[in-house]
Design a protein around this motif. Structure first.
Motif, PDB file in Angstrom:
ATOM      1  N   TYR A  41      29.472  39.516  36.583  1.00  0.00           N
ATOM      2  CA  TYR A  41      29.766  40.916  36.880  1.00  0.00           C
ATOM      3  C   TYR A  41      30.478  41.085  38.224  1.00  0.00           C
ATOM      4  N   ALA A  42      30.216  40.221  39.180  1.00  0.00           N
ATOM      5  CA  ALA A  42      30.953  40.269  40.448  1.00  0.00           C
ATOM      6  C   ALA A  42      32.425  39.920  40.209  1.00  0.00           C
ATOM      7  N   THR A  43      32.674  38.921  39.370  1.00  0.00           N
ATOM      8  CA  THR A  43      34.045  38.522  39.057  1.00  0.00           C
ATOM      9  C   THR A  43      34.768  39.628  38.306  1.00  0.00           C
ATOM     10  N   LEU A  44      34.085  40.228  37.323  1.00  0.00           N
ATOM     11  CA  LEU A  44      34.697  41.333  36.573  1.00  0.00           C
ATOM     12  C   LEU A  44      35.010  42.511  37.495  1.00  0.00           C
ATOM     13  N   SER A  45      34.136  42.770  38.429  1.00  0.00           N
ATOM     14  CA  SER A  45      34.351  43.862  39.381  1.00  0.00           C
ATOM     15  C   SER A  45      35.607  43.605  40.220  1.00  0.00           C
ATOM     16  N   ARG A  46      35.789  42.364  40.686  1.00  0.00           N
ATOM     17  CA  ARG A  46      36.985  42.014  41.462  1.00  0.00           C
ATOM     18  C   ARG A  46      38.245  42.127  40.609  1.00  0.00           C
ATOM     19  N   LEU A  47      38.168  41.649  39.384  1.00  0.00           N
ATOM     20  CA  LEU A  47      39.327  41.725  38.493  1.00  0.00           C
ATOM     21  C   LEU A  47      39.711  43.174  38.221  1.00  0.00           C
ATOM     22  N   LEU A  48      38.706  44.024  38.059  1.00  0.00           N
ATOM     23  CA  LEU A  48      38.932  45.448  37.830  1.00  0.00           C
ATOM     24  C   LEU A  48      39.576  46.083  39.068  1.00  0.00           C
ATOM     25  N   LYS A  49      39.033  45.779  40.223  1.00  0.00           N
ATOM     26  CA  LYS A  49      39.544  46.320  41.490  1.00  0.00           C
ATOM     27  C   LYS A  49      40.992  45.890  41.733  1.00  0.00           C
ATOM     28  N   ASN A  50      41.330  44.668  41.324  1.00  0.00           N
ATOM     29  CA  ASN A  50      42.675  44.132  41.534  1.00  0.00           C
ATOM     30  C   ASN A  50      43.652  44.514  40.420  1.00  0.00           C
ATOM     31  N   LEU A  52      43.621  43.673  37.260  1.00  0.00           N
ATOM     32  CA  LEU A  52      43.889  42.609  36.292  1.00  0.00           C
ATOM     33  C   LEU A  52      43.158  42.829  34.971  1.00  0.00           C
ATOM     34  N   VAL A  53      42.133  43.675  34.983  1.00  0.00           N
ATOM     35  CA  VAL A  53      41.432  44.093  33.770  1.00  0.00           C
ATOM     36  C   VAL A  53      41.176  45.595  33.850  1.00  0.00           C
ATOM     37  N   ASP A  54      40.951  46.195  32.706  1.00  0.00           N
ATOM     38  CA  ASP A  54      40.547  47.599  32.589  1.00  0.00           C
ATOM     39  C   ASP A  54      39.266  47.655  31.779  1.00  0.00           C
ATOM     40  N   ASP A  73      48.490  43.979  31.680  1.00  0.00           N
ATOM     41  CA  ASP A  73      49.736  43.205  31.751  1.00  0.00           C
ATOM     42  C   ASP A  73      49.780  42.370  33.027  1.00  0.00           C
ATOM     43  N   ALA A  74      49.300  42.950  34.133  1.00  0.00           N
ATOM     44  CA  ALA A  74      49.249  42.207  35.394  1.00  0.00           C
ATOM     45  C   ALA A  74      48.306  41.009  35.265  1.00  0.00           C
ATOM     46  N   GLY A  75      47.204  41.163  34.531  1.00  0.00           N
ATOM     47  CA  GLY A  75      46.275  40.065  34.304  1.00  0.00           C
ATOM     48  C   GLY A  75      46.895  38.958  33.473  1.00  0.00           C
ATOM     49  N   VAL A  76      47.662  39.341  32.442  1.00  0.00           N
ATOM     50  CA  VAL A  76      48.347  38.345  31.603  1.00  0.00           C
ATOM     51  C   VAL A  76      49.340  37.563  32.456  1.00  0.00           C
ATOM     52  N   SER A  77      50.074  38.271  33.294  1.00  0.00           N
ATOM     53  CA  SER A  77      51.042  37.623  34.184  1.00  0.00           C
ATOM     54  C   SER A  77      50.334  36.674  35.154  1.00  0.00           C
ATOM     55  N   ASP A  78      49.213  37.117  35.690  1.00  0.00           N
ATOM     56  CA  ASP A  78      48.462  36.301  36.645  1.00  0.00           C
ATOM     57  C   ASP A  78      47.928  35.028  35.999  1.00  0.00           C
ATOM     58  N   VAL A  79      47.358  35.134  34.817  1.00  0.00           N
ATOM     59  CA  VAL A  79      46.813  33.938  34.155  1.00  0.00           C
ATOM     60  C   VAL A  79      47.954  33.013  33.731  1.00  0.00           C
ATOM     61  N   GLN A  80      49.098  33.579  33.333  1.00  0.00           N
ATOM     62  CA  GLN A  80      50.257  32.746  32.972  1.00  0.00           C
ATOM     63  C   GLN A  80      50.735  31.947  34.179  1.00  0.00           C
ATOM     64  N   SER A  81      50.787  32.591  35.322  1.00  0.00           N
ATOM     65  CA  SER A  81      51.200  31.919  36.548  1.00  0.00           C
ATOM     66  C   SER A  81      50.218  30.803  36.904  1.00  0.00           C
ATOM     67  N   TRP A  82      48.930  31.079  36.776  1.00  0.00           N
ATOM     68  CA  TRP A  82      47.903  30.071  37.081  1.00  0.00           C
ATOM     69  C   TRP A  82      48.005  28.881  36.124  1.00  0.00           C
ATOM     70  N   LEU A  83      48.177  29.172  34.830  1.00  0.00           N
ATOM     71  CA  LEU A  83      48.247  28.096  33.843  1.00  0.00           C
ATOM     72  C   LEU A  83      49.476  27.215  34.051  1.00  0.00           C
ATOM     73  N   SER A  84      50.559  27.784  34.521  1.00  0.00           N
ATOM     74  CA  SER A  84      51.788  27.004  34.665  1.00  0.00           C
ATOM     75  C   SER A  84      51.887  26.295  36.013  1.00  0.00           C
ATOM     76  N   SER A  85      50.935  26.517  36.902  1.00  0.00           N
ATOM     77  CA  SER A  85      50.932  25.846  38.205  1.00  0.00           C
ATOM     78  C   SER A  85      50.071  24.592  38.145  1.00  0.00           C
ATOM     79  N   PRO A  86      50.649  23.433  38.478  1.00  0.00           N
ATOM     80  CA  PRO A  86      49.826  22.210  38.446  1.00  0.00           C
ATOM     81  C   PRO A  86      48.757  22.245  39.532  1.00  0.00           C
ATOM     82  N   GLU A  87      47.651  21.601  39.251  1.00  0.00           N
ATOM     83  CA  GLU A  87      46.574  21.486  40.225  1.00  0.00           C
ATOM     84  C   GLU A  87      46.956  20.444  41.263  1.00  0.00           C
TER      85      GLU A  87
END
Length: 174
Positions: A41-50, A52-54, A73-87
């Motif tokens: 719920y803390a993570t969901l709260s941050r995502l909502l505040k930012n 990235l989720v509704d 849409d911003a959340g989809v873009s954010d996860v796409q960017s994360w997935l395409s960035s190598p660790e």
């Protein structure tokens, strides 16, 4: 692992309640280390505040209201960017085990004993992971393989360090 990005990826599949996110997360990624509800719920709260989720909907029931979260849409873009960035590979240039070996040498303790003890612990964990791999699904097998490969590399380092212990001792104690 980024829990926030993992949640976004799960929400991209379909909107979910916090409880559902926890259940799917624990099943897919939390093997042996389930996530706590407070973290969900803390993570969901941050995502909502930012943004990235509704909250897609709120359901009432016998217990507390259940919010259903959907990715934006911003959340989809954010996860796409994360997935395409190598660790970033971790080089392990400062390891606790190396520190223990050097301190043992500096204090006239058995560095070989530390290496032997660590070798035994690595082998114990390797046996445990190998057994889990034999009975697990493909996800378990891949996770166990990843851990086993890292443990194998550690064992090679333990053997190499053991073979070079006299030279290391002469360098650190001079």
């Amino acid at each position: 692992m980024s829990i926030a990005h993992t949640f976004l990826g799960l929400l991209e599949q379909q909107p979910r309640h916090g409880y559902d996110l926890k259940r799917v997360y624990d099943h897919q990624f939390g093997s042996g280390r389930p996530i706590h509800y407070g973290q969900v719920y803390a993570t969901l709260s941050r995502l909502l505040k930012n943004g990235l989720v509704d909250v897609e909907g709120v359901e009432s029931g016998d217990g507390p209201e259940r919010k259903r979260y959907a990715i934006t849409d911003a959340g989809v873009s954010d996860v796409q960017s994360w997935l395409s960035s190598p660790e970033k590979p971790e080089p392990y240039l400062q390891s606790t085990l190396y520190t223990k070996v050097v301190l043992a040498l500096l204090t006239d303790r058995s560095a070989e004993g530390i290496l032997d003890s660590q070798r035994s612990e690595h082998l114990r964990l390797m046996r445990e992971l190998t057994a889990r791999k034999k009975t697990g699904d493909i996800a378990d097998q891949l996770i166990c393989d990843h851990a086993l490969f890292h443990l194998e590399a550690d064992l090679r380092w333990l053997e190499l360090t053991s073979a070079r212990l006299d030279k290391l001792a002469s360098e650190v104690t001079s």
